[in-house]
Design an enzyme around this catalytic site. Structure first.
Site, PDB file in Angstrom:
ATOM      1  N   ASP A  18       0.863  -1.171   0.000  1.00 27.72           N
ATOM      2  CA  ASP A  18       0.000   0.000   0.000  1.00 27.72           C
ATOM      3  C   ASP A  18       0.909   1.233   0.000  1.00 27.72           C
ATOM      4  OD1 ASP A  18      -2.394   1.647   0.532  1.00 27.72           O
ATOM      5  OD2 ASP A  18      -1.510   1.859   2.532  1.00 27.72           O
ATOM      6  N   ASP A  20      -0.200   5.166   1.003  1.00 30.63           N
ATOM      7  CA  ASP A  20      -0.444   6.123   2.083  1.00 30.63           C
ATOM      8  C   ASP A  20      -0.517   5.421   3.428  1.00 30.63           C
ATOM      9  OD1 ASP A  20      -0.884   8.843   0.784  1.00 30.63           O
ATOM     10  OD2 ASP A  20      -2.209   7.576  -0.402  1.00 30.63           O
TER      11      ASP A  20
END
Length: 230
Positions: A18, A20
């Site tokens: 991922d 953020d």
């Protein structure tokens, strides 16, 4: 009865990161952007309490706005977020992790649109991989498995032999639904909020070692096992 998949010492065909909250520290920018957007849309100050972190902006807009305002609202939050990047930075151990995993065995899978992902990666100085999956590439965002399954497809690997590295419940749910092993990094959520095969405090505690057939994951300091599967 629950059980968790082993991570320490396991060889995975690929690692899907991922962005953020996992690689990039963007929470202040995200909070400013959504607060500004909420004021413009006439929403209550606590409107974000009803939506989860890690979902694509278009899906959040669809949850909060009348149908005839969703497209405009989604475009507006993207524009605001692209402006709000001045304090977006790399998280500890993030570039080191990306550099350690061979190019054909890694991808970033983010709920950002492509323009926003590009803006944040540039602002933070991400050592970007060749394969990136964004909200612009998929129909159903996290927690649906589609984003991570697309990442595995683009890398040509077996989803059941993939490690997902995430910081948010929606992303971890997406990885589990895709049949992947999940490693949670504490940051945007406390450890007790994260359901994963293993929860760690920082990517600095993980070592990725290229080996024949994949990447061996070594946990430098043991995290907290949190069973994720029935």
């Amino acid at each position: 009865m629950t059980s968790s998949r082993p991570i320490d010492g396991t060889v995975f065909e690929a690692v899907l990161f991922d962005m953020d909250g996992t690689l990039v520290a963007s929470t202040p920018a995200v909070n400013r952007s959504w607060a500004r957007w909420g004021r413009e849309q006439g929403l209550p100050e606590n409107f974000r309490d009803t939506v989860g972190h890690g979902k694509p902006a278009g899906e959040i807009a669809a949850e909060l706005l009348p149908a005839d305002r969703v497209d405009e609202g989604a475009a507006r939050i993207q524009a605001i977020e692209i402006e709000e990047i001045h304090d977006v930075t790399m998280l500890p151990g993030a570039n080191e992790a990306l550099d350690a995993v061979p190019g054909e065995r890694k991808a970033i899978v983010t709920s950002c649109s492509t323009p926003l992902a590009e803006a944040r990666m540039e602002a933070a100085g991400v050592h970007r991989p060749a394969t990136i999956v964004t909200a612009s590439d998929i129909v159903h965002g996290k927690p649906d498995p589609e984003p991570f399954l697309l990442g595995a497809t683009r890398l040509g690997v077996d989803p059941t032999r993939v490690l997902v590295v995430e910081d948010a419940p929606a992303g971890l749910q997406s990885g589990r639904a895709a049949g992947m092993t999940t490693l949670a990094v504490v940051g945007t959520h406390e450890a007790n909020e994260l359901e994963a095969d293993l929860v760690i405090d920082t990517l600095e505690l993980v070592r990725f070692v290229p080996v024949d057939g994949g990447v061996r994951v070594e946990i430098v300091e043991k995290g907290t096992p949190r069973p994720a599967r029935a």
